[in-house]
Design an enzyme around this catalytic site. Structure first.
Site, PDB file in Angstrom:
ATOM      1  N   GLY A   7      -1.003   8.856  -1.258  1.00 34.66           N
ATOM      2  CA  GLY A   7      -1.159   7.412  -1.446  1.00 34.66           C
ATOM      3  C   GLY A   7      -1.878   6.838  -0.242  1.00 34.66           C
ATOM      4  N   GLY A   9      -3.604   3.814  -0.081  1.00 36.20           N
ATOM      5  CA  GLY A   9      -3.980   2.418  -0.336  1.00 36.20           C
ATOM      6  C   GLY A   9      -3.864   1.588   0.934  1.00 36.20           C
ATOM      7  N   LYS A  10      -3.472   0.343   0.760  1.00 37.97           N
ATOM      8  CA  LYS A  10      -3.428  -0.589   1.904  1.00 37.97           C
ATOM      9  C   LYS A  10      -2.519  -0.068   3.014  1.00 37.97           C
ATOM     10  CE  LYS A  10      -2.288  -4.082  -0.889  1.00 37.97           C
ATOM     11  NZ  LYS A  10      -2.544  -3.513  -2.219  1.00 37.97           N
ATOM     12  N   MET A  11      -1.412   0.534   2.632  1.00 37.17           N
ATOM     13  CA  MET A  11      -0.447   1.020   3.627  1.00 37.17           C
ATOM     14  C   MET A  11      -0.709   2.466   4.044  1.00 37.17           C
ATOM     15  SD  MET A  11       1.667  -1.385   4.421  1.00 37.17           S
ATOM     16  CE  MET A  11       3.096  -0.572   5.118  1.00 37.17           C
ATOM     17  N   ASN A  95       8.234   0.686  -1.352  1.00 40.52           N
ATOM     18  CA  ASN A  95       9.315  -0.265  -1.621  1.00 40.52           C
ATOM     19  C   ASN A  95      10.053   0.127  -2.895  1.00 40.52           C
ATOM     20  OD1 ASN A  95       9.004  -1.918   0.602  1.00 40.52           O
ATOM     21  ND2 ASN A  95       7.593  -3.321  -0.426  1.00 40.52           N
ATOM     22  N   SER A 121       8.320  -1.797   6.996  1.00 39.33           N
ATOM     23  CA  SER A 121       7.966  -3.222   7.108  1.00 39.33           C
ATOM     24  C   SER A 121       6.912  -3.433   8.185  1.00 39.33           C
ATOM     25  CB  SER A 121       9.198  -4.063   7.415  1.00 39.33           C
ATOM     26  OG  SER A 121       8.853  -5.429   7.363  1.00 39.33           O
ATOM     27  N   GLY A 123       3.855  -4.937   7.163  1.00 43.00           N
ATOM     28  CA  GLY A 123       2.573  -5.093   6.468  1.00 43.00           C
ATOM     29  C   GLY A 123       1.568  -4.035   6.890  1.00 43.00           C
ATOM     30  N   LYS A 171      15.710  -2.390   3.307  1.00 41.00           N
ATOM     31  CA  LYS A 171      14.389  -3.016   3.122  1.00 41.00           C
ATOM     32  C   LYS A 171      14.445  -4.068   2.020  1.00 41.00           C
ATOM     33  CE  LYS A 171      10.109  -3.901   3.748  1.00 41.00           C
ATOM     34  NZ  LYS A 171       9.182  -3.815   2.694  1.00 41.00           N
ATOM     35  N   HIS A 174      15.941  -7.086   3.482  1.00 34.87           N
ATOM     36  CA  HIS A 174      14.921  -7.652   4.381  1.00 34.87           C
ATOM     37  C   HIS A 174      13.946  -8.510   3.588  1.00 34.87           C
ATOM     38  CE1 HIS A 174      10.771  -7.491   5.886  1.00 34.87           C
ATOM     39  NE2 HIS A 174      11.283  -7.593   7.091  1.00 34.87           N
ATOM     40  N   ASN A 175      13.513  -7.985   2.444  1.00 33.15           N
ATOM     41  CA  ASN A 175      12.529  -8.737   1.665  1.00 33.15           C
ATOM     42  C   ASN A 175      13.138  -9.975   1.017  1.00 33.15           C
ATOM     43  OD1 ASN A 175      10.860  -6.570   2.346  1.00 33.15           O
ATOM     44  ND2 ASN A 175       9.665  -6.842   0.492  1.00 33.15           N
ATOM     45  N   GLU A 178      12.924 -12.357   3.614  1.00 32.83           N
ATOM     46  CA  GLU A 178      11.495 -12.737   3.729  1.00 32.83           C
ATOM     47  C   GLU A 178      11.141 -13.826   2.698  1.00 32.83           C
ATOM     48  OE1 GLU A 178       8.676  -9.292   4.128  1.00 32.83           O
ATOM     49  OE2 GLU A 178       7.849 -10.073   2.261  1.00 32.83           O
TER      50      GLU A 178
HETATM   51  N1  LIG Z   1       1.171  -3.844   1.284  1.00 36.86           N
HETATM   52  C1  LIG Z   1       2.206  -4.038   2.088  1.00 36.86           C
HETATM   53  O1  LIG Z   1       2.209  -4.934   2.935  1.00 36.86           O
HETATM   54  C2  LIG Z   1       3.409  -3.140   1.996  1.00 36.86           C
HETATM   55  C3  LIG Z   1       4.301  -3.112   3.072  1.00 36.86           C
HETATM   56  C4  LIG Z   1       5.402  -2.262   3.021  1.00 36.86           C
HETATM   57  C5  LIG Z   1       5.615  -1.474   1.913  1.00 36.86           C
HETATM   58  N2  LIG Z   1       4.744  -1.521   0.877  1.00 36.86           N
HETATM   59  C6  LIG Z   1       4.998  -0.616  -0.242  1.00 36.86           C
HETATM   60  O2  LIG Z   1       4.274   0.596   0.003  1.00 36.86           O
HETATM   61  C7  LIG Z   1       3.826   1.163  -1.239  1.00 36.86           C
HETATM   62  C8  LIG Z   1       2.309   1.229  -1.231  1.00 36.86           C
HETATM   63  O3  LIG Z   1       1.830  -0.063  -1.038  1.00 36.86           O
HETATM   64  P1  LIG Z   1       0.273  -0.398  -0.853  1.00 36.86           P
HETATM   65  O4  LIG Z   1       0.229  -1.844  -0.486  1.00 36.86           O
HETATM   66  O5  LIG Z   1      -0.364   0.611   0.021  1.00 36.86           O
HETATM   67  O6  LIG Z   1      -0.233  -0.203  -2.343  1.00 36.86           O
HETATM   68  P2  LIG Z   1      -1.727   0.099  -2.825  1.00 36.86           P
HETATM   69  O7  LIG Z   1      -1.747  -0.245  -4.262  1.00 36.86           O
HETATM   70  O8  LIG Z   1      -2.712  -0.528  -1.918  1.00 36.86           O
HETATM   71  O9  LIG Z   1      -1.859   1.683  -2.653  1.00 36.86           O
HETATM   72  C9  LIG Z   1      -1.195   2.609  -3.467  1.00 36.86           C
HETATM   73  C10 LIG Z   1      -2.024   3.875  -3.498  1.00 36.86           C
HETATM   74  O10 LIG Z   1      -1.336   4.864  -4.243  1.00 36.86           O
HETATM   75  C11 LIG Z   1      -2.318   5.567  -4.976  1.00 36.86           C
HETATM   76  N3  LIG Z   1      -1.684   6.260  -6.086  1.00 36.86           N
HETATM   77  C12 LIG Z   1      -1.206   5.727  -7.232  1.00 36.86           C
HETATM   78  N4  LIG Z   1      -0.709   6.698  -8.011  1.00 36.86           N
HETATM   79  C13 LIG Z   1      -0.877   7.865  -7.342  1.00 36.86           C
HETATM   80  C14 LIG Z   1      -0.571   9.205  -7.630  1.00 36.86           C
HETATM   81  N5  LIG Z   1       0.034   9.558  -8.762  1.00 36.86           N
HETATM   82  N6  LIG Z   1      -0.897  10.159  -6.735  1.00 36.86           N
HETATM   83  C15 LIG Z   1      -1.514   9.826  -5.573  1.00 36.86           C
HETATM   84  N7  LIG Z   1      -1.828   8.547  -5.235  1.00 36.86           N
HETATM   85  C16 LIG Z   1      -1.501   7.587  -6.113  1.00 36.86           C
HETATM   86  C17 LIG Z   1      -3.303   4.519  -5.414  1.00 36.86           C
HETATM   87  O11 LIG Z   1      -4.539   5.080  -5.800  1.00 36.86           O
HETATM   88  C18 LIG Z   1      -3.389   3.664  -4.161  1.00 36.86           C
HETATM   89  O12 LIG Z   1      -4.413   4.095  -3.299  1.00 36.86           O
HETATM   90  C19 LIG Z   1       4.406   0.253  -2.315  1.00 36.86           C
HETATM   91  O13 LIG Z   1       5.657   0.733  -2.711  1.00 36.86           O
HETATM   92  C20 LIG Z   1       4.551  -1.085  -1.607  1.00 36.86           C
HETATM   93  O14 LIG Z   1       5.495  -1.920  -2.211  1.00 36.86           O
HETATM   94  C21 LIG Z   1       3.640  -2.321   0.892  1.00 36.86           C
HETATM   95  O1  LIG Z   2       8.011  -6.018   5.104  1.00 42.21           O
HETATM   96  C1  LIG Z   2       6.862  -5.988   4.693  1.00 42.21           C
HETATM   97  O2  LIG Z   2       5.936  -5.383   5.242  1.00 42.21           O
HETATM   98  C2  LIG Z   2       6.574  -6.708   3.407  1.00 42.21           C
HETATM   99  O3  LIG Z   2       7.723  -7.219   2.845  1.00 42.21           O
HETATM  100  C3  LIG Z   2       5.965  -5.743   2.435  1.00 42.21           C
HETATM  101  O4  LIG Z   2       6.941  -4.830   1.998  1.00 42.21           O
HETATM  102  C4  LIG Z   2       5.189  -6.326   1.275  1.00 42.21           C
HETATM  103  O5  LIG Z   2       4.225  -7.211   1.666  1.00 42.21           O
HETATM  104  C5  LIG Z   2       6.073  -6.775   0.158  1.00 42.21           C
HETATM  105  O6  LIG Z   2       5.980  -5.722  -0.767  1.00 42.21           O
HETATM  106  C6  LIG Z   2       5.694  -8.026  -0.564  1.00 42.21           C
HETATM  107  O7  LIG Z   2       6.708  -8.249  -1.468  1.00 42.21           O
HETATM  108  P1  LIG Z   2       6.584  -9.212  -2.696  1.00 42.21           P
HETATM  109  O8  LIG Z   2       5.383  -8.733  -3.485  1.00 42.21           O
HETATM  110  O9  LIG Z   2       7.843  -9.011  -3.442  1.00 42.21           O
HETATM  111  O10 LIG Z   2       6.390 -10.566  -2.141  1.00 42.21           O
END
Ligand SMILES: NC(=O)c1ccc[n+]([C@@H]2O[C@H](COP(=O)([O-])OP(=O)(O)OC[C@H]3O[C@@H](n4cnc5c(N)ncnc54)[C@H](O)[C@@H]3O)[C@@H](O)[C@H]2O)c1
Ligand SMILES: O=C(O)[C@H](O)[C@@H](O)[C@H](O)[C@H](O)COP(=O)(O)O
Length: 299
Positions: A7, A9-11, A95, A121, A123, A171, A174-175, A178
């Site tokens: 994975g 993506g953004k994280m 998450n 957490s 972002g 977590k 926490h959210n 948030e």
């Molecule tokens: N964006 C945030 O601020 C943030 C912060 C903390 C936690 N999270 C959590 O972290 C997780 C990822 O978040 P994100 O923001 O990076 O999401 P995202 O959608 O940007 O990235 C997810 C990635 O997973 C990949 N993916 C999907 N299915 C797949 C598979 N079967 N095999 C391999 N790769 C696959 C996608 O192509 C994508 O690149 C989520 O559970 C999200 O809730 C996000």
């Molecule tokens: O702690 C963090 O880094 C954020 O909480 C992170 O996990 C993300 O930005 C949430 O997934 C947004 O959550 P909602 O989509 O429910 O607002």
């Protein structure tokens, strides 16, 4: 030490860079091959399948999942199982719902595979520069990778929260917090917006960040957002949510714990997604029925 990351993506992308910077040998995979190519350009070893990823990891494999919560996590774990050996470690850093994490821990335990649920957490900037991580699972498994959590987190920003599920439970709460904090900040600025005074939002948020009781990262982000768009004219007030707040509320209800602020912040998110509401029509109609109060008619 080697770490597999699934994975990007953004994280996950930023986390892979964070791990690399901390001296880990990262092997990265995503279904989106563009992300795989891009991370490869950063000097990170890539894989186009979970099989290839596992083949590139030696000894006790440590694989970090950073994919969307829900069925995708189950799908990735199922696809990994044939390539894992006893005591290999899967870390779910997304998450995920803590109940799913407890189930996955038990299912993997039967196969001898170790599982840690990690609430992450801070972002995307936290993933890159230092996150806050809350980790549930067996203590010896946590100890084996404790240094990884220490390295990718800010100082004092990682904690073994206890039994399997407790990381994602922490977590989730926490959210929930948030949601409430953001809603409260937002309501304050809405009062400013409707007031008789010409309050400068950016300057006020900046002021609040200097010595006030409500100074915080969220207030800094508020200041940041107003610096880019002083009245946020460029965006709609539609608030989406990925489920964590809802789960917090559901859990609170199950536990009989009153959480009115979190509950209302979720309601406000749902309400923001509607142009008009049927409940609003009903109340307007009833006021009209019993009191002859005016209603606003559709064109
Ligand atoms: N964006 C945030 O601020 C943030 C912060 C903390 C936690 N999270 C959590 O972290 C997780 C990822 O978040 P994100 O923001 O990076 O999401 P995202 O959608 O940007 O990235 C997810 C990635 O997973 C990949 N993916 C999907 N299915 C797949 C598979 N079967 N095999 C391999 N790769 C696959 C996608 O192509 C994508 O690149 C989520 O559970 C999200 O809730 C996000
Ligand atoms: O702690 C963090 O880094 C954020 O909480 C992170 O996990 C993300 O930005 C949430 O997934 C947004 O959550 P909602 O989509 O429910 O607002």
């Amino acid at each position: 030490m080697q770490i597999g990351i699934i994975g990007l993506g953004k994280m996950g992308f930023n986390l892979a860079l964070n791990l690399q910077r901390n001296g880990y040998e990262v092997v990265a995979q995503d279904v989106n091959t563009d992300f795989v190519t891009k991370i490869g350009q950063e000097g990170i070893t890539t894989a186009l399948s979970v099989k290839e990823l596992c083949n590139k990891l030696i000894d006790r494999k440590v694989i970090w999942l950073m994919v969307p919560a829900g069925e995708i996590v189950d799908g990735v774990i199922t696809s990994l199982i044939p390539f894992l050996e006893k005591n290999d470690i899967i870390i779910d850093g997304g998450n995920s719902n803590y109940k799913d994490s407890k189930r996955r821990y038990s299912q993997l335990k039967e196969l001898g595979i170790d599982f840690l649920d990690c609430g992450t957490s801070g972002g995307t900037s936290g993933a890159l520069n230092g996150a806050c991580t809350m980790i549930g699972g067996d203590a010896p498994v946590f100890e084996y990778v404790a240094q990884v959590f220490k390295d990718i987190s800010v100082e004092n920003g990682h904690l073994h929260t206890g039994a399997a599920g407790s990381g994602h439970f922490t977590k989730m709460v926490h959210n929930g917090i948030e949601y409430g904090m953001m809603q409260s900040i937002a309501e304050g600025f809405e009062v400013f917006e409707h007031s008789e005074f010409d309050i400068d939002f950016e300057k006020t948020a900046k002021l609040f960040n200097h010595g006030s009781v409500v100074r915080s990262w969220l207030m800094e982000l508020t200041e940041n957002a107003f610096s880019k768009d002083p009245k946020l004219d460029g965006i709609k007030g539609i608030m989406h949510s990925s489920g964590e707040g809802k789960w917090t509320l559901e859990t609170a209800l199950d536990l009989g714990v009153p959480t009115p602020v979190i509950a209302l912040s979720i309601m406000m998110r749902y309400r923001s997604q509607m142009q008009d509401t049927f409940s609003g029509k009903v109340v307007a109609a009833l006021r009209n029925e019993f009191g002859g109060h005016a209603v606003e008619k559709n064109e």
